[in-house]
Design a protein around this motif. Structure first.
Motif, PDB file in Angstrom:
ATOM      1  N   TYR A 133       0.835  -1.206   0.000  1.00 25.16           N
ATOM      2  CA  TYR A 133       0.000   0.000   0.000  1.00 25.16           C
ATOM      3  C   TYR A 133       0.872   1.260   0.000  1.00 25.16           C
ATOM      4  O   TYR A 133       0.563   2.251  -0.674  1.00 25.16           O
ATOM      5  CB  TYR A 133      -0.905  -0.014   1.227  1.00 25.16           C
ATOM      6  CG  TYR A 133      -1.897   1.131   1.303  1.00 25.16           C
ATOM      7  CD1 TYR A 133      -3.121   1.057   0.648  1.00 25.16           C
ATOM      8  CD2 TYR A 133      -1.606   2.275   2.034  1.00 25.16           C
ATOM      9  CE1 TYR A 133      -4.038   2.097   0.727  1.00 25.16           C
ATOM     10  CE2 TYR A 133      -2.516   3.320   2.120  1.00 25.16           C
ATOM     11  CZ  TYR A 133      -3.731   3.228   1.464  1.00 25.16           C
ATOM     12  OH  TYR A 133      -4.629   4.258   1.546  1.00 25.16           O
ATOM     13  N   GLY A 134       1.987   1.213   0.741  1.00 18.42           N
ATOM     14  CA  GLY A 134       2.878   2.364   0.821  1.00 18.42           C
ATOM     15  C   GLY A 134       3.568   2.687  -0.485  1.00 18.42           C
ATOM     16  O   GLY A 134       4.015   3.813  -0.697  1.00 18.42           O
ATOM     17  N   PHE A 141      -7.225   3.314  -2.367  1.00 18.22           N
ATOM     18  CA  PHE A 141      -7.180   1.947  -2.863  1.00 18.22           C
ATOM     19  C   PHE A 141      -7.711   0.970  -1.815  1.00 18.22           C
ATOM     20  O   PHE A 141      -7.654   1.215  -0.609  1.00 18.22           O
ATOM     21  CB  PHE A 141      -5.745   1.547  -3.214  1.00 18.22           C
ATOM     22  CG  PHE A 141      -5.130   2.339  -4.330  1.00 18.22           C
ATOM     23  CD1 PHE A 141      -5.556   2.163  -5.637  1.00 18.22           C
ATOM     24  CD2 PHE A 141      -4.123   3.256  -4.083  1.00 18.22           C
ATOM     25  CE1 PHE A 141      -5.003   2.878  -6.675  1.00 18.22           C
ATOM     26  CE2 PHE A 141      -3.550   3.980  -5.122  1.00 18.22           C
ATOM     27  CZ  PHE A 141      -4.005   3.794  -6.408  1.00 18.22           C
ATOM     28  N   TRP A 142      -8.180  -0.191  -2.302  1.00 18.94           N
ATOM     29  CA  TRP A 142      -8.476  -1.339  -1.452  1.00 18.94           C
ATOM     30  C   TRP A 142      -7.637  -2.514  -1.957  1.00 18.94           C
ATOM     31  O   TRP A 142      -7.659  -2.843  -3.132  1.00 18.94           O
ATOM     32  CB  TRP A 142      -9.959  -1.732  -1.517  1.00 18.94           C
ATOM     33  CG  TRP A 142     -10.933  -0.685  -1.061  1.00 18.94           C
ATOM     34  CD1 TRP A 142     -11.712   0.113  -1.832  1.00 18.94           C
ATOM     35  CD2 TRP A 142     -11.240  -0.319   0.300  1.00 18.94           C
ATOM     36  NE1 TRP A 142     -12.481   0.947  -1.068  1.00 18.94           N
ATOM     37  CE2 TRP A 142     -12.213   0.706   0.252  1.00 18.94           C
ATOM     38  CE3 TRP A 142     -10.785  -0.759   1.539  1.00 18.94           C
ATOM     39  CZ2 TRP A 142     -12.734   1.292   1.388  1.00 18.94           C
ATOM     40  CZ3 TRP A 142     -11.303  -0.173   2.680  1.00 18.94           C
ATOM     41  CH2 TRP A 142     -12.275   0.831   2.610  1.00 18.94           C
ATOM     42  N   LEU A 143      -6.886  -3.158  -1.070  1.00 19.63           N
ATOM     43  CA  LEU A 143      -6.135  -4.369  -1.391  1.00 19.63           C
ATOM     44  C   LEU A 143      -6.866  -5.567  -0.785  1.00 19.63           C
ATOM     45  O   LEU A 143      -7.295  -5.520   0.377  1.00 19.63           O
ATOM     46  CB  LEU A 143      -4.714  -4.297  -0.817  1.00 19.63           C
ATOM     47  CG  LEU A 143      -3.762  -3.288  -1.475  1.00 19.63           C
ATOM     48  CD1 LEU A 143      -2.507  -3.133  -0.632  1.00 19.63           C
ATOM     49  CD2 LEU A 143      -3.406  -3.746  -2.877  1.00 19.63           C
ATOM     50  N   ASN A 144      -7.008  -6.635  -1.561  1.00 16.55           N
ATOM     51  CA  ASN A 144      -7.744  -7.812  -1.098  1.00 16.55           C
ATOM     52  C   ASN A 144      -6.977  -9.088  -1.426  1.00 16.55           C
ATOM     53  O   ASN A 144      -6.356  -9.196  -2.489  1.00 16.55           O
ATOM     54  CB  ASN A 144      -9.114  -7.889  -1.783  1.00 16.55           C
ATOM     55  CG  ASN A 144      -9.930  -6.618  -1.599  1.00 16.55           C
ATOM     56  OD1 ASN A 144     -10.351  -6.282  -0.505  1.00 16.55           O
ATOM     57  ND2 ASN A 144     -10.129  -5.887  -2.693  1.00 16.55           N
ATOM     58  N   TYR A 155      -7.409  -4.629   3.010  1.00 14.81           N
ATOM     59  CA  TYR A 155      -6.647  -3.511   3.579  1.00 14.81           C
ATOM     60  C   TYR A 155      -6.912  -2.265   2.723  1.00 14.81           C
ATOM     61  O   TYR A 155      -6.916  -2.369   1.500  1.00 14.81           O
ATOM     62  CB  TYR A 155      -5.149  -3.827   3.588  1.00 14.81           C
ATOM     63  CG  TYR A 155      -4.314  -2.725   4.199  1.00 14.81           C
ATOM     64  CD1 TYR A 155      -4.044  -2.711   5.565  1.00 14.81           C
ATOM     65  CD2 TYR A 155      -3.816  -1.681   3.412  1.00 14.81           C
ATOM     66  CE1 TYR A 155      -3.288  -1.688   6.124  1.00 14.81           C
ATOM     67  CE2 TYR A 155      -3.069  -0.644   3.967  1.00 14.81           C
ATOM     68  CZ  TYR A 155      -2.804  -0.662   5.325  1.00 14.81           C
ATOM     69  OH  TYR A 155      -2.069   0.349   5.892  1.00 14.81           O
ATOM     70  N   PRO A 156      -7.128  -1.088   3.364  1.00 17.00           N
ATOM     71  CA  PRO A 156      -7.188  -0.829   4.797  1.00 17.00           C
ATOM     72  C   PRO A 156      -8.327  -1.616   5.470  1.00 17.00           C
ATOM     73  O   PRO A 156      -9.341  -1.914   4.839  1.00 17.00           O
ATOM     74  CB  PRO A 156      -7.451   0.676   4.878  1.00 17.00           C
ATOM     75  CG  PRO A 156      -6.973   1.236   3.564  1.00 17.00           C
ATOM     76  CD  PRO A 156      -7.236   0.157   2.561  1.00 17.00           C
ATOM     77  N   LEU A 215      -6.774  -5.401  -6.405  1.00 18.95           N
ATOM     78  CA  LEU A 215      -6.688  -4.001  -5.996  1.00 18.95           C
ATOM     79  C   LEU A 215      -7.861  -3.260  -6.621  1.00 18.95           C
ATOM     80  O   LEU A 215      -8.095  -3.370  -7.821  1.00 18.95           O
ATOM     81  CB  LEU A 215      -5.358  -3.396  -6.438  1.00 18.95           C
ATOM     82  CG  LEU A 215      -5.106  -1.918  -6.104  1.00 18.95           C
ATOM     83  CD1 LEU A 215      -3.620  -1.679  -5.854  1.00 18.95           C
ATOM     84  CD2 LEU A 215      -5.570  -0.995  -7.222  1.00 18.95           C
ATOM     85  N   ASP A 216      -8.599  -2.517  -5.806  1.00 18.76           N
ATOM     86  CA  ASP A 216      -9.716  -1.696  -6.283  1.00 18.76           C
ATOM     87  C   ASP A 216      -9.302  -0.230  -6.272  1.00 18.76           C
ATOM     88  O   ASP A 216      -8.754   0.251  -5.273  1.00 18.76           O
ATOM     89  CB  ASP A 216     -10.951  -1.849  -5.376  1.00 18.76           C
ATOM     90  CG  ASP A 216     -11.449  -3.285  -5.306  1.00 18.76           C
ATOM     91  OD1 ASP A 216     -11.096  -4.071  -6.197  1.00 18.76           O
ATOM     92  OD2 ASP A 216     -12.174  -3.613  -4.348  1.00 18.76           O
ATOM     93  N   VAL A 217      -9.569   0.472  -7.355  1.00 19.18           N
ATOM     94  CA  VAL A 217      -9.345   1.913  -7.385  1.00 19.18           C
ATOM     95  C   VAL A 217     -10.625   2.574  -7.876  1.00 19.18           C
ATOM     96  O   VAL A 217     -11.148   2.222  -8.934  1.00 19.18           O
ATOM     97  CB  VAL A 217      -8.147   2.285  -8.290  1.00 19.18           C
ATOM     98  CG1 VAL A 217      -8.300   1.724  -9.696  1.00 19.18           C
ATOM     99  CG2 VAL A 217      -7.969   3.798  -8.355  1.00 19.18           C
TER     100      VAL A 217
END
Length: 824
Positions: A133-134, A141-144, A155-156, A215-217
């Protein structure tokens, strides 16, 4: 006059709108690459973690349901304005998230006990989530990470998944099974906004499917309408559309891939999916012009009607989609209208005052009329004088007068012009200096390495660029070797050139440190990752290690295209493949060295994508097949000849419309494993180069390789210097850049020099000899011709022909007839 000014300013403003579209398309492409790399890395790290021994005990992660109770939620959980939920009424409601901890969600029908080990394992990846993420740009963003067992880590961290959500039924998850790196549009179940999702499969060491990372944007974070509206002080619509090869065959319009959220989207249910929307225009003729322009150009501007309003549409396209900016003409015309109105007012005032003065001339004396006309025209005359000074380079010139009317606006514009022109000229000088510095950072000549023939070259599309090649003498685990390097920084221009210079500095700093190729890449990557953190820039690189008379080579791929290999004996092509992320993407990434053995006479070609992605005027790419055909056709020739054949073909193909930097390095192994002495060398310069610095090291290297006496090398250098100086001084009637090709060969005692250039036709054999025996004041011919006279006396044979629009001059020298030893 004001109307002409209005048209010119409209052209400038439209070009700026087009440049906005091109820049935003580039940002989208680069951002997509960064996001895809981030998800790919997350998927690989997850697959590696799951392949380790499953822990019997561990720490459970936070769960989404924990956000319902302040006593159980993560300590840092708080509402964040970047992450919001779109209500059914269209309002934004901030979501409570955790940036310290991901949270776990278990699909309906799955018990926590059945997936406990997966939860333990995913909890260990908490730091990995934060790290990935950093590395991403500052976007919501969403990380899954979703597994086949029904566990989903996001995440977050948050607590907003609907009760019936199961990632295994979602398109992004199912597509990852078949195609890595695929993008889908969906209604996000958390926010009810439209998002673009990229996903990668998570697999075990045997290739078994374990799940998918995504990843969602949000679309609203991809299309910066707010910033554009602030810049243009008016409404700007941004939209990304699919590039259908058949155009608008069914008449529905252009299929929309992404656009800003409408307030009605909050009423969409996450299970309903994203309905296909179409971009349509009210103006059939203008729409047809837009479609044709998009087919023929990579970017442009078209005037048409949109939603009943005269508009300007700027577009920028790649092979898959187009990015459009649509602005009402009133917005685009604001600046031209303001300037034109000011000029109209100024000239109307002048005309009015002139009429008054004309009337007064009949009523008062001619003297008063004369003073009156001077008062009116004096500001305009002052402007003329200042304009002439500015044109002459005096940027301190100013108009000190004040008229008290609209002419003061024009005077103020003139006074602002000087400092702006001075800055522009200084910028141009700085760019020329940067160009020269970057040229100095590139190799001045190819190294001599026994067993190999090497050649490298580069052509920038801007004054500076991000492509880079080098030959670095470097220590390695088995002694000394030669590192052949080719890199490509994302983007081009000054920022990319600075990244290239930083990478080159690292390579040369580590040259005296004994490192294996992969260790060298890791050291450079650690520094670049820290330096480029948060910039979105990265550098792809191919590093090849060679050793004298050793056919075994090692290489590392850092995200760059594989090197092409061709064996003339078998007629087969191959590639030097391998895995590796671009430099500057992930600091902890571990690179891997690969090894192979090259055959006698085998050819390796390493190039940047500016070669095969070069486009002709029809928009068609040069392609790798053309490059391979050139390699096959010229494989029996020197490395330099092969490289020039590739670069010349690309230059002819794009016809001067170069859109990207082009760099090519060619490596050819010796025949029969003998130490290779270059029987000939070829190189190219231009009339803009410091030619002496270009050819002098090459001539000296050639002389050393063949043991030529220093006097012969001096004669060879002097001949070339005289010929090329004569070409540059007298051969060109324009200020454009022109190529000058030189080849030097030796066959027994015969040393041959050939020079090709596209200057005006000139046969030195027809040049009259200088009148050396006649006193200067008595000579009937113009003074000059001494250089050509020296050249004629230093060689034994000269041949000239005009071929293909070029002067081709061939000079031969029998070095056995030179009054000095042949060997140094």
């Amino acid at each position: 006059m004001s109307e002409q000014t209005r048209k010119e300013l409209l052209h400038i403003v439209s070009a700026e709108l087009e440049q906005n579209a091109v820049s935003l398309l580039l940002l989208l492409e680069r951002g997509g690459q960064v996001m895809t790399l981030a998800v790919r890395n997350l998927a690989k790290e997850t697959g590696y973690a799951l392949s380790q021994e499953q822990p019997e005990f561990g720490v459970l992660p936070y769960f989404t349901i924990d956000f319902a109770d302040p006593d159980y939620e993560p300590p840092d959980a708080e509402k964040n304005i970047k992450y919001f939920k779109l209500s059914r009424g269209g309002t934004h409601r901030p979501i409570k998230i955790s940036l310290d901890h991901p949270t776990a969600y278990i699909a309906p029908g799955v018990s926590q006990k059945a997936v406990t080990k997966d939860l333990y394992m995913l909890q260990r990846m908490e730091e990995m989530f934060r790290s990935v993420y950093g590395e991403l740009p500052d976007r919501p963003f969403w990380l899954n990470v979703g597994l086949e067992s029904g566990v989903l880590m996001t995440y977050p961290g948050h607590g907003n998944f609907p009760h019936m959500y199961d990632q295994r039924t979602q398109d992004w998850y199912k597509k990852a099974f078949w195609v890595d790196g695929s993008w889908v549009a969906q209604v996000n179940p958390i926010t009810r906004t439209t998002v673009s999702t990229v996903s990668y499969a998570i697999r075990d060491p045997k290739g078994g499917f374990l799940g998918a990372a995504s990843l969602d944007v949000p679309v609203h974070a991809m299309l910066p309408e707010d910033q554009l509206e602030e810049q243009w002080q008016g409404k700007i619509k941004t939209v990304m559309v699919y590039r259908d090869p058949d155009g608008d065959a069914d008449g529905k319009g252009l299929p929309i891939l992404a656009q800003q959220e409408s307030k009605t989207n909050g009423r969409h249910h996450w299970m309903s999916g994203v309905e296909q929307e179409w971009l349509t225009f009210d103006d059939p003729v203008g729409y047809e012009v837009l479609l044709k322009a998009m087919d023929m150009q990579s970017s442009g501007v078209v005037e048409l009607t949109y939603k009943g309003e005269d508009s300007v549409c700027a577009f920028a396209s790649n092979d898959v989609y187009s990015f459009l900016l649509i602005a009402p003409k009133t917005v685009v015309l604001r600046l031209p209208n303001d300037v034109a109105d000011t000029m109209n007012s100024v000239f109307a005032q002048v005309r009015s005052l002139s009429l008054i003065v004309s009337g007064v001339m009949f009523l008062v004396t001619g003297l008063i009329a004369w003073f009156g006309s001077r008062a009116i025209t004096q500001p305009l005359l002052s402007m003329t004088r200042v304009a002439r000074k500015l044109a002459g380079g005096d940027f301190s010139a100013r108009i000190a007068q004040k008229t008290g009317d609209e002419r003061d606006d024009l005077i103020e514009s003139f006074n602002e012009m000087g400092p702006q022109l001075e800055k522009l000229m200084q910028f141009q000088k700085d760019m020329e200096l940067a160009k020269e510095v970057q040229r100095l950072l590139l190799p001045h000549s190819e190294p001599c390495l026994a067993g190999y023939d090497l050649s490298g070259g580069i052509a920038y599309c801007d004054q500076t660029g991000g492509d880079y090649y080098d030959f670095v003498d470097a220590l390695n685990e088995t002694g000394k070797g030669l590192g052949v390097v080719l890199g490509d920084v994302s983007g081009h221009g000054v920022p990319s050139a600075l990244v290239m210079a930083a990478a080159r500095g690292q390579l040369h700093t580590l040259a005296n440190v004994s490192l294996a190729p992969h260790e060298r890449m890791q050291s450079i990557n650690e520094v670049l990752s820290r330096d480029l953190f948060g910039t979105g820039r990265f550098l792809t690189m191919f590093y090849l290690r060679l050793r004298e008379n050793d056919p075994n080579v090692k290489w590392v791929r850092a995200g760059h295209d594989p090197a092409v290999r061709f064996n003339p004996a078998t007629g087969e092509f191959g590639e030097l493949k391998g895995e590796g992320l671009p430099l500057g993407v992930m600091e902890e990434y571990e690179y891997q060295s690969y090894e192979t053995t090259l055959a006698d006479g085998e050819v390796l070609v390493v190039a940047t994508d500016g070669v095969w992605e070069a486009r002709n005027k029809e928009g068609q790419m040069f392609g790798k097949e053309r490059m391979l055909a050139i390699v096959r056709e010229n494989a029996h020739k020197s490395a330099e000849t092969i490289r020039l054949a590739i670069m010349d073909a690309v230059n002819d193909y794009h016809g001067g419309n170069q859109e990207d930097d082009i760099a090519v390095v060619v490596i050819k192994t010796a025949e029969n494993r003998q130490i290779m002495k270059r029987e000939s060398i070829s190189f190219r310069m231009t009339n803009k180069d410091n030619c002496f610095k270009c050819f002098q090291p090459k001539v000296e290297e050639f002389g050393n390789a063949h043991g030529l006496h220093p006097k012969i090398v001096f004669h060879l250098t002097l001949v070339l210097d005289e010929l090329i100086t004569n070409i540059i001084s007298y051969g060109y009637a324009d200020f454009d850049e022109h190529p000058i090709d030189v080849s030097i060969s030796i066959d027994g005692d015969i040393l041959t020099i050939q020079v090709e250039d596209d200057s005006t036709p000139f046969n030195i054999l027809d040049a009259p000899p200088p009148e050396l025996d006649v006193p200067l004041e008595e000579r009937g011919k113009p003074v000059g011709g001494m250089g050509i006279h020296l050249v004629k006396n230093m060689v034994h044979h000269i041949d000239y022909k005009r071929e293909g629009g070029k002067n081709v001059l061939t000079l031969s020298k029998n070095i056995s007839k030179t009054h000095c030893p042949l060997k140094g």
